[in-house]
Design an enzyme around this catalytic site. Structure first.
Site, PDB file in Angstrom:
ATOM      1  N   GLU A   1       1.700  15.895  20.918  1.00 17.65           N
ATOM      2  CA  GLU A   1       2.426  14.184  21.437  1.00 17.65           C
ATOM      3  C   GLU A   1       3.546  14.163  19.960  1.00 17.65           C
ATOM      4  OE1 GLU A   1      -1.720  12.641  22.159  1.00 17.65           O
ATOM      5  OE2 GLU A   1      -0.036  10.374  21.068  1.00 17.65           O
TER       6      GLU A   1
ATOM      7  N   LYS B   1       5.334  11.740  18.078  1.00 16.97           N
ATOM      8  CA  LYS B   1       5.355   9.851  17.413  1.00 16.97           C
ATOM      9  C   LYS B   1       6.236   9.452  18.119  1.00 16.97           C
ATOM     10  CE  LYS B   1       3.772   8.675  12.939  1.00 16.97           C
ATOM     11  NZ  LYS B   1       4.914   7.649  12.772  1.00 16.97           N
TER      12      LYS B   1
ATOM     13  N   ASP C   1       8.934   5.987  17.142  1.00 15.72           N
ATOM     14  CA  ASP C   1       8.977   5.187  16.282  1.00 15.72           C
ATOM     15  C   ASP C   1       9.810   3.862  16.870  1.00 15.72           C
ATOM     16  OD1 ASP C   1       9.895   4.521  13.348  1.00 15.72           O
ATOM     17  OD2 ASP C   1      12.022   5.687  13.498  1.00 15.72           O
TER      18      ASP C   1
ATOM     19  N   TYR D   1      -1.148   5.598  23.909  1.00 21.31           N
ATOM     20  CA  TYR D   1      -1.709   6.941  22.888  1.00 21.31           C
ATOM     21  C   TYR D   1      -2.672   6.561  22.599  1.00 21.31           C
ATOM     22  CZ  TYR D   1       0.631   5.046  18.947  1.00 21.31           C
ATOM     23  OH  TYR D   1       1.002   3.945  18.339  1.00 21.31           O
TER      24      TYR D   1
ATOM     25  N   LYS E   1       5.221  15.189  10.323  1.00 18.51           N
ATOM     26  CA  LYS E   1       6.635  14.835  10.324  1.00 18.51           C
ATOM     27  C   LYS E   1       7.403  15.627  10.233  1.00 18.51           C
ATOM     28  CE  LYS E   1       6.967  10.322   9.151  1.00 18.51           C
ATOM     29  NZ  LYS E   1       6.369  10.139   8.646  1.00 18.51           N
TER      30      LYS E   1
ATOM     31  N   CYS F   1      11.501  -2.434 -23.359  1.00 17.33           N
ATOM     32  CA  CYS F   1      11.525  -3.554 -21.872  1.00 17.33           C
ATOM     33  C   CYS F   1      13.159  -3.859 -22.163  1.00 17.33           C
ATOM     34  CB  CYS F   1      10.195  -4.154 -21.365  1.00 17.33           C
ATOM     35  SG  CYS F   1      11.089  -5.525 -20.524  1.00 17.33           S
TER      36      CYS F   1
ATOM     37  N   CYS G   1      11.528  -8.084 -21.311  1.00 13.79           N
ATOM     38  CA  CYS G   1      11.266  -8.737 -22.264  1.00 13.79           C
ATOM     39  C   CYS G   1      10.838  -8.689 -23.732  1.00 13.79           C
ATOM     40  CB  CYS G   1       9.796  -8.903 -21.964  1.00 13.79           C
ATOM     41  SG  CYS G   1       8.605  -7.499 -22.656  1.00 13.79           S
TER      42      CYS G   1
ATOM     43  N   CYS H   1       6.089  -1.476 -20.049  1.00  7.67           N
ATOM     44  CA  CYS H   1       6.662  -2.333 -21.376  1.00  7.67           C
ATOM     45  C   CYS H   1       4.873  -2.772 -21.576  1.00  7.67           C
ATOM     46  CB  CYS H   1       6.887  -3.617 -20.583  1.00  7.67           C
ATOM     47  SG  CYS H   1       6.865  -4.768 -21.036  1.00  7.67           S
TER      48      CYS H   1
ATOM     49  N   CYS I   1       5.158 -10.266 -20.832  1.00 13.48           N
ATOM     50  CA  CYS I   1       6.799  -9.713 -19.949  1.00 13.48           C
ATOM     51  C   CYS I   1       7.192 -10.571 -18.732  1.00 13.48           C
ATOM     52  CB  CYS I   1       6.794  -8.239 -19.594  1.00 13.48           C
ATOM     53  SG  CYS I   1       8.330  -7.805 -18.587  1.00 13.48           S
TER      54      CYS I   1
HETATM   55  S1  IVH Z   1      -2.324   7.430  17.169  1.00 12.95           S
HETATM   56  C1  IVH Z   1      -5.794   5.644  14.447  1.00 12.95           C
HETATM   57  N1  IVH Z   1      -0.122   8.725  18.546  1.00 12.95           N
HETATM   58  O1  IVH Z   1       1.926   5.977  13.686  1.00 12.95           O
HETATM   59  C2  IVH Z   1      -4.665   6.740  14.457  1.00 12.95           C
HETATM   60  N2  IVH Z   1       0.191   6.856  16.281  1.00 12.95           N
HETATM   61  O2  IVH Z   1       1.323   6.203  11.182  1.00 12.95           O
HETATM   62  C3  IVH Z   1      -3.726   6.055  15.733  1.00 12.95           C
HETATM   63  N3  IVH Z   1       2.392   6.373  16.525  1.00 12.95           N
HETATM   64  O3  IVH Z   1       0.421   2.949  13.305  1.00 12.95           O
HETATM   65  C4  IVH Z   1      -2.416   6.287  16.100  1.00 12.95           C
HETATM   66  N4  IVH Z   1       3.099   7.591  17.911  1.00 12.95           N
HETATM   67  O4  IVH Z   1       1.991   3.074  15.102  1.00 12.95           O
HETATM   68  C5  IVH Z   1      -0.376   7.564  17.603  1.00 12.95           C
HETATM   69  N5  IVH Z   1       1.950   9.846  19.678  1.00 12.95           N
HETATM   70  C6  IVH Z   1       1.388   8.164  18.615  1.00 12.95           C
HETATM   71  C7  IVH Z   1       2.076   7.376  17.558  1.00 12.95           C
HETATM   72  C8  IVH Z   1       1.861   6.752  16.716  1.00 12.95           C
HETATM   73  C9  IVH Z   1       3.602   6.149  16.707  1.00 12.95           C
HETATM   74  C10 IVH Z   1       2.289   5.270  14.750  1.00 12.95           C
HETATM   75  C11 IVH Z   1       1.677   4.768  15.260  1.00 12.95           C
HETATM   76  C12 IVH Z   1       0.546   3.922  13.655  1.00 12.95           C
HETATM   77  C13 IVH Z   1       1.029   5.100  12.869  1.00 12.95           C
HETATM   78  C14 IVH Z   1       0.741   6.175  12.182  1.00 12.95           C
END
Ligand code: IVH
Length: 696
Positions: A127, A129, A131, A237, A325, A419, A422, A443, A449
């Site tokens: 699914e 991710k 942002d 999610y 990613k 450094c 300092c 340093c 420092c």
């Molecule tokens: S699952 C235990 N699903 O990504 C893991 N996270 O790097 C639960 N995020 O803090 C996260 N889309 O803010 C999950 N489809 C998705 C997501 C997602 C964005 C973010 C979320 C999390 C971060 C992890």
């Protein structure tokens, strides 16, 4: 108190009423700018004087102090902060992968951990991710009762009132279990973001750099009325506490969320091979530009919840999920200078000061050059045109020089050997065993420092450490420069010493009654702090949050850790803690052996009390036991066995000794089983282990 004019002074009252109304409106506007926009337009001192005048008028003419008085308004009190919310189930993050090959590696890792055959079918969801920023929504009997930000993963901020203003989030679910904590992402769509920025600009207010900042800034508003004006959206999610799971797969959960009335992402798919996962990743990537909201990758999750449970977590990320990613965004720009930043541990980090350039929607003007070897390898020089890259939240990096062959190029960069702060020697440590120089130049003036001292203080106060609000980097730099705060203990005597030397805090530029009061309150609130935060706050080398937690969990309280670090047996005990390597043990011992640190700690501990860590699952019969696994295990891998034991609060050791409480022996167990018998240690088989661990 000003003299109260006679009540017959009609003219005086009328005049006062007009001034009171004008001041009230002005104060409301400043409150909104301060809390809402994070962009005050007057100094705290001027604000305080407005408030004083306003209050004086009310004292003189009590009839003015009606229900609409600024002094009675709840939610606008500038000292108000978000209440903290503890996450019963921690909100963790995800590990990242970047390459296609890593997708198959992820699947292989999962199968290995579960002891599955290489070709066993494994369902995995894929699914987008999103942002934005994650948020936990708690519903009880279907009603939204609480909403919290992620915070440091263990404790977030209560944003219930703000979340109630988000139209996409239902106040009431249909058919949901009694307790359901839904987790997901709050985000802003591109079109809404653009329109909002136009409105902001028209109103002479600051515009946001990107939709994610805008979403975060909008959700974290002390005044919910401002959140209400911001077009936020949500995708569910994940989940935290649930009284009865409505499904036994990830996909089933998402479908259930949808039935309950929650928005879920329509691009979620079930895949059964790495090829299918990559194909869906490509499909999502192809739609990225037309989705209408920012995504920065694809998240893969093992579909079976039973398998998720078995896989558990490593450090702060689940073993059952990973983020694939998208490639980082890049741009080219000119290096205007190379400067050296001295960090908390004395590391000299070269920073390229860049002609500002937009990379993936964010203006970048600094990038890290990492260390001496990296500058030399890329041969980055002042005046060069370089390619820079920004990936997620990490500091932008310089990838390489674009115009190295131009005529008249300047000289190669010479890395400093002292450094710059300092003047102490800056050295690259030589590894005794290999004779190889460390990549980091450090340093050597640890205790003299000022850069290191300031950075240590910043770390001490930072969000995941002591979390002292109002004592940000800028204030620490200022207080340090003025000699007000030299050590961590000084922070806690700041109020007592206020005004003793120089002006009171409330009379300083950029401060005021209000911010001084808030700061002292924030400091007071941290006089007692969770022991793991305290350990982390000390900024000992190699002790990040995870190791601090491990130490806190093992020793319970700070005194026990400190006692261990200064004794020979204690040191062996630290060494044996699972996940703590020799480098960490050595750093701890070194830290506590340094007399200056001892003295500083003693002083600090007269000001701060640490709250001991509760042992994990202390109520389980296996909690606190030391367990050894030997022989071959048939239903789980060695790693899974270890993870199971740790979840129950037990320690896993590699060898049998008098300290061992239990031996789990599979077929083919040899010398360890013999030794356990000699020592009279109980030995059980895998079957019995599952029974005792509570998983038949
Ligand atoms: S699952 C235990 N699903 O990504 C893991 N996270 O790097 C639960 N995020 O803090 C996260 N889309 O803010 C999950 N489809 C998705 C997501 C997602 C964005 C973010 C979320 C999390 C971060 C992890």
């Amino acid at each position: 108190m000003p003299k109260k004019p006679p009540p017959t002074d009609e003219a005086g009252l009328a005049e006062a009423r007009a001034e009171h109304a004008r001041l009230g409106a002005e104060i409301a506007e400043h409150d909104r700018r301060y809390h809402g926009e994070d962009a005050p337009v007057i100094s705290d001192a001027d604000y305080d004087s407005l408030r004083r005048r306003y209050t004086t008028l009310e004292q003189a003419f009590p009839s003015l102090a009606g229900a609409d008085s600024q002094n009675k308004r709840v939610g606008s009190a500038p000292s108000e902060k978000f209440a903290k919310v503890r996450h019963v189930v921690p909100m963790l993050s995800l590990g990242n992968i970047f390459e296609d090959e890593e997708v198959a590696e992820f699947c292989a890792r999962v199968r290995r951990f579960l002891g599955l055959a290489e070709d066993a079918e494994l369902g995995v969801t894929a699914e987008p991710k999103i942002d934005g920023l994650s948020c936990a929504l708690r519903f009880e009997r279907g009603l939204l009762v609480q909403a919290a930000t992620r915070g440091d993963g263990f404790e977030g901020e209560d944003v219930t009132n703000n979340v109630r203003t988000i139209a996409a989030i239902p106040q009431k679910l249909t058919g949901a279990p009694d307790v359901l904590e839904v987790r997901g992402e709050v985000y802003m769509a591109h079109a809404d973001f653009a329109a909002m920025n136009v409105r902001q600009a028209e109103a002479g207010k600051p515009v946001f750099a990107n939709p994610r900042n805008a979403a975060a800034g909008s959700l974290r508003q002390l005044d919910a009325r401002i959140t209400a004006e911001r077009p936020l959206r949500f995708f569910a999610y994940a989940w935290g506490e649930v009284s009865a799971l409505p499904a036994d797969t990830q996909l089933g959960m998402i479908e259930a969320f949808k039935r309950f009335g929650l928005p879920v992402n329509p691009l979620t798919r079930l895949c059964v091979s790495a090829q299918e996962m990559i194909a869906h990743y490509r499909a999502i990537e192809a739609q990225r530009a037309t989705l209408g909201y920012d995504i920065d990758g694809v998240v893969y999750k093992v579909n079976s919840l039973a398998l998720q449970q078995r896989l558990g977590f490593v450090s702060r990320s689940p073993r059952w999920a990973v983020a694939h990613k998208f490639p980082a965004e890049q741009a080219t720009t000119i290096v205007e200078a190379i400067e050296i930043n001295v960090g908390r541990t004395g590391a000299l980090t070269p920073i390229a000061r860049l002609r500002p350039v937009t990379v993936g929607g964010v203006v970048v003007s600094n990038a890290t050059l990492h260390n001496e070897d990296e500058i030399a390898r890329k041969d980055v020089r002042v005046g060069d045109c370089v390619r820079v890259q920004r990936a997620g939240d990490v500091i932008p990096q310089v990838l390489g020089v674009v115009d190295a062959d131009r005529p008249g190029r300047g000289p190669a960069y010479v890395f400093p050997t002292i450094c710059p702060v300092c003047g102490s020697a800056a050295l690259r440590e030589i590894d005794e065993k290999t004779g190889v120089a460390d990549v980091v130049t450090r340093c050597t003036g640890t205790l003299v420092c000022s850069a290191q001292a300031v950075e240590r203080l910043k770390h001490f106060c930072s969000r995941n450490a002591m979390d002292i609000e109002g004592l940000g980097d800028k204030q620490i730099e200022l207080f340090f420069a003025e000699g007000l705060i030299k050590t961590a203990a000084d922070i806690f005597t700041l109020e007592k010493r206020d005004g003793a030397k120089g002006p009171r805090l409330s009379e300083r530029d950029g401060f005021g009654e209000l911010s001084a009061r808030n700061l002292f309150a924030a400091i007071e609130a941290r006089r007692s702090v969770a022991v793991n935060r305290f350990i982390y706050a000390l900024g000992i080398r190699h002790i990040g949050e995870t190791n601090a937690r491990r130490l806190a969990r093992h020793f319970g309280d700070f005194a026990a850790l400190r006692a261990a670090a200064v004794s020979v047996e204690g040191r062996a005990e630290i060494d044996a803690i699972d996940g703590i390597g020799p480098a960490v043990a050595e750093a701890l011992v070194d830290f506590f052996a340094e007399p200056h640190n001892e003295a500083a700690l003693d002083q600090l501990l007269t000001e701060v009390k640490t709250i001991p860590m509760e042992a994990v699952a202390a109520d389980h019969p296996l909690a606190g036991k030391t367990i050894v696994f030997t022989g071959s295990l048939e239903k789980m891998s060695r790693d899974e066995a270890k993870a199971m034991a740790e979840r129950l609060g037990a320690k896993v050791s590699g060898s049998v000794s008098a300290k061992t409480d239990l031996l789990v022996a599979g077929p083919g167990a040899g010398s360890k089983l013999t030794k356990a018998r000699e020592l009279g240690i109980e030995a059980i088989d895998e079957e019995e282990w599952f029974r005792r661990a509570g998983r038949a």
